[in-house]
Design an enzyme around this catalytic site. Structure first.
Site, mmCIF file in Angstrom:
data_model
loop_
_atom_site.group_PDB
_atom_site.id
_atom_site.type_symbol
_atom_site.label_atom_id
_atom_site.label_comp_id
_atom_site.label_asym_id
_atom_site.label_seq_id
_atom_site.Cartn_x
_atom_site.Cartn_y
_atom_site.Cartn_z
ATOM 1 N N SER A 1 43.569 36.489 37.412
ATOM 2 C CA SER A 1 43.155 37.171 36.679
ATOM 3 C C SER A 1 42.135 37.774 36.380
ATOM 4 O O SER A 1 41.821 38.843 35.950
ATOM 5 C CB SER A 1 43.376 36.178 35.130
ATOM 6 O OG SER A 1 42.539 34.874 35.178
ATOM 7 N N LYS B 1 34.731 40.878 46.518
ATOM 8 C CA LYS B 1 35.847 40.402 45.766
ATOM 9 C C LYS B 1 35.139 41.232 44.481
ATOM 10 O O LYS B 1 34.202 41.164 43.885
ATOM 11 C CB LYS B 1 35.063 39.248 45.131
ATOM 12 C CG LYS B 1 35.699 37.988 44.048
ATOM 13 C CD LYS B 1 35.203 37.185 43.958
ATOM 14 C CE LYS B 1 35.790 35.903 42.961
ATOM 15 N NZ LYS B 1 35.924 34.804 43.187
ATOM 16 N N ALA C 1 39.154 38.798 39.287
ATOM 17 C CA ALA C 1 39.111 39.538 40.243
ATOM 18 C C ALA C 1 40.082 39.324 41.081
ATOM 19 O O ALA C 1 40.838 39.092 41.282
ATOM 20 C CB ALA C 1 38.055 38.787 40.786
ATOM 21 N N GLN C 2 40.003 40.591 41.812
ATOM 22 C CA GLN C 2 40.833 40.725 42.873
ATOM 23 C C GLN C 2 39.967 40.859 44.083
ATOM 24 O O GLN C 2 38.946 42.012 44.023
ATOM 25 C CB GLN C 2 42.096 41.507 43.017
ATOM 26 C CG GLN C 2 41.378 43.631 42.804
ATOM 27 C CD GLN C 2 43.075 44.595 42.943
ATOM 28 O OE1 GLN C 2 43.626 43.597 41.636
ATOM 29 N NE2 GLN C 2 43.124 44.993 43.840
ATOM 30 N N VAL C 3 40.825 40.665 45.487
ATOM 31 C CA VAL C 3 39.724 40.398 46.827
ATOM 32 C C VAL C 3 40.560 41.278 47.788
ATOM 33 O O VAL C 3 41.397 41.699 47.772
ATOM 34 C CB VAL C 3 40.196 39.146 47.245
ATOM 35 C CG1 VAL C 3 38.865 39.520 48.626
ATOM 36 C CG2 VAL C 3 39.493 37.880 46.117
ATOM 37 N N ASP D 1 35.571 23.164 41.614
ATOM 38 C CA ASP D 1 36.823 23.474 41.341
ATOM 39 C C ASP D 1 37.809 23.736 42.967
ATOM 40 O O ASP D 1 37.693 24.308 43.505
ATOM 41 C CB ASP D 1 36.891 24.879 41.404
ATOM 42 C CG ASP D 1 38.421 25.697 40.422
ATOM 43 O OD1 ASP D 1 39.190 24.475 40.592
ATOM 44 O OD2 ASP D 1 38.050 26.521 40.635
ATOM 45 N N ALA E 1 44.085 39.130 48.085
ATOM 46 C CA ALA E 1 44.289 38.654 46.739
ATOM 47 C C ALA E 1 44.183 38.556 45.564
ATOM 48 O O ALA E 1 43.785 39.825 45.065
ATOM 49 C CB ALA E 1 43.620 37.127 46.985
#
Lengths: 118, 451
Positions: B117, B147, B119-121, B281, B114
């Site tokens: 904007s 993450k 973080a990326q996993v 969220d 994933a």
């Protein structure tokens, strides 16, 4: 005088009717199965009445036992045990959370050491 | 003005012009004008990158600050960006955890699962067993999600916020903008963004959530691996399952989607009304139906809190709303900080009753329609929406959306009725409440008998 008597009679009648209504609700509530409480407001009130009645009986026993200097009833002791277990679980979690924070901080410290040594 | 400041100003001007054009230079009906402005703002946020995407996402859960049209437009913000090259991610991990991912994990997949904007996993497997805060043992080889905050994002956000701060200062000096309190608003957003950038906060919220729902076999919260977690890296158990968009496949695998949707609604009620901490969220990407039929909750970046008096008042509002009692719902809302001037109260009550009949008295109830109308009504009467109230109302609408994604026929109001009714009954039967209310109740009963 007659008005006062009439008022007291009305009071007694209200009391008697409420008592009969209460007993009927307790009887109906005792016959409900788990999950029935969610069928509607009437079933909910009946179920609640049965729960309150059971609690009242427990309270009666506890008060009698207190008066006679007897050890607390099984219900009271179960409740105390449940409260203690919940408190223990909460403290255990706080401790484990603290351990997590320390592990994370230790990782950051180790990483800074490694960066300095590079 | 800095280069970044000029770039932001250019996008803002372009968006303003686009909104003006789409709203027929202000001649179209008000609702249409608001929609045009909301759309232009969303596109501007997407064009301006992480800071503004996050600000937009934070604003989308705050109907107390922005119009309902804006809330529902900003929740559509696309947070998809190209992946950061794995070497840059590796550098962040090495700096944060003290070694390269290949040394820390048994395996580390260079392809991200994933990207967003902030973080990326990446998927990885544990090299050694780990016992989580909640006591669960993740064995060596267990799959985890790593993450990582995108390199440079903190700097970019700091630069953008510096520009925003200067603009907020100027806005504070203009009377028509000052009433929004731009400085205070910016400070609040800054602190929310800082919390989101520190992934340890998210990990702690998740652990607490798991503890709260330890007794619920249908709730799954990924355990955090704290030895591999710092401010910019969060390592947690991998949640394997179906996204809400893939539920057809889940149902074919024998998952009871309807029961899960109903249970999900109750889980939300427990968060808000019992524990006082809730996932604010809950959009579809943050929920996964696991292979063994549980609801997996991920990404605890935005969380809300309720105090005990608020919980009591919220339960009253929900029960009153569920039973269509506008008067009671407004009375209990007062305890949540909603200040209704006496002069507008009758009109507001009539308006709420009308909305209840239109949106909640049908099956299935339409909570989103009711909330949109209600927020519009408050705006119309110029009634300020308290922060917690706004966030909660929005969360309720999101929960309905998510529950509907699982089961299109679910009626959130009906599903939550047994739980909220039981809770209010418990509140009413508390000894302190009885002591407080009994004298008044007895006086009222005697007055009735004597009449």
């Amino acid at each position: 005088m007659r008005d006062v008597l009439r008022f007291l009679a009305a009071w007694a009648l209200v009391h008697e009717s409420a008592d009969e209504g209460w007993r009927a609700a307790v009887t109906r509530g005792a016959g409900l199965s788990p999950g029935d409480l969610e069928r509607g407001p009437d079933d909910f009130v009946d179920g609640l009445a049965a729960l309150v009645d059971a609690e009242k009986e427990r309270l009666k026993h506890e008060l009698a036992a207190d008066g006679a200097g007897v050890a607390p009833t099984e219900g009271a002791s179960d409740r105390r045990d449940a409260d203690l277990t919940a408190a223990l679980e909460a403290v255990r979690f706080d401790l484990a959370e603290l351990r997590g924070r320390i592990e994370s901080l230790q990782t950051s410290v180790d990483a800074l050491h490694a960066e300095r040594d590079d | 003005m800095s280069a970044r400041g000029r770039a932001i100003a250019a996008v803002a001007l372009r968006s303003g012009a686009s909104a003006a054009w789409r709203s027929g230079l202000g001649l179209r009906p008000r609702a249409e004008r608001r929609r045009a402005v909301a759309r232009a703002l969303r596109l501007a946020c997407e064009a301006l990158g992480p800071t503004f995407i996050k600000l937009g996402q934070l604003a989308s859960v705050r109907p107390d600050l922005v119009t309902p049209e804006m809330v529902f437009e900003l929740e559509r913000l696309q947070d998809r960006v190209p992946a950061v090259p794995v070497d840059a991610i590796r550098d962040v991990i090495r700096r944060e955890l003290g070694a390269a991912p290949e040394h820390l994990f048994a395996s580390f997949d260079p392809e991200p699962i994933a990207t967003a904007s902030i973080a990326q996993v990446h998927e990885a497997t544990l090299a050694a067993p780990y016992r989580s805060v909640n006591g669960r043992l993740l064995g060596a080889g267990a799959r985890v999600a790593v993450k990582v905050v995108r390199p440079g994002v903190a700097r970019l956000i700091a630069d953008d916020l510096a520009v925003a701060r200067r603009w907020a200062e100027r806005a504070e000096r203009m009377r028509w903008l000052a009433r929004w309190g731009p400085n205070a608003l910016l400070r609040e957003f800054e602190s929310s963004l800082a919390r989101e950038l520190d992934l340890r906060v998210e990990g702690r919220v998740g652990d607490r959530f798991a503890f709260d729902f330890a007794d619920d076999p249908l709730v799954m919260v990924p355990a955090v691996v704290w030895t591999h977690t710092t401010r910019s890296v969060l390592t947690s158990e991998f949640v394997d399952g179906w996204l809400l968009s893939e539920l057809g496949e889940a149902e074919r695998a024998g998952i009871d989607a309807r029961a899960l949707a109903t249970h999900g609604a109750e889980v939300f009620m427990r968060q808000v009304l019992v524990f006082g901490r809730y996932h604010a969220d809950l959009h579809p990407a943050n929920l996964i139906v696991t292979r063994d039929g549980r609801i997996g909750y991920i990404d605890f970046g935005i969380a809300g809190r309720t105090t005990p008096p608020q919980r009591e008042a919220i339960a009253q509002v929900l029960v009153a709303t569920a039973y269509g009692d506008a008067d009671r719902a407004l009375r209990a809302s007062r305890a949540l900080g909603l200040e209704v001037p006496e002069a507008v109260e009758p009109a507001l009550r009539r308006g709420v009753a009308r909305l209840m009949r239109a949106h909640l008295a049908r099956s299935p109830a339409d909570v989103r329609g009711f909330v949109t109308g209600f927020l519009g009504l408050l705006a119309e009467h110029r009634i300020a929406i308290p922060e917690g109230y706004g966030m909660l109302v929005k969360a309720l609408v999101t929960v309905e959306g998510v529950a509907r994604a699982i089961d299109p026929d679910i009626d959130l109001i009906e599903a939550s009725k047994p739980f909220t009714t039981r809770l209010v009954a418990e509140q009413l039967l508390r000894p302190e409440r009885l002591r407080e209310r009994l004298p008044a109740a007895l006086r009222a009963a005697l007055a009735e008998l004597m009449a």
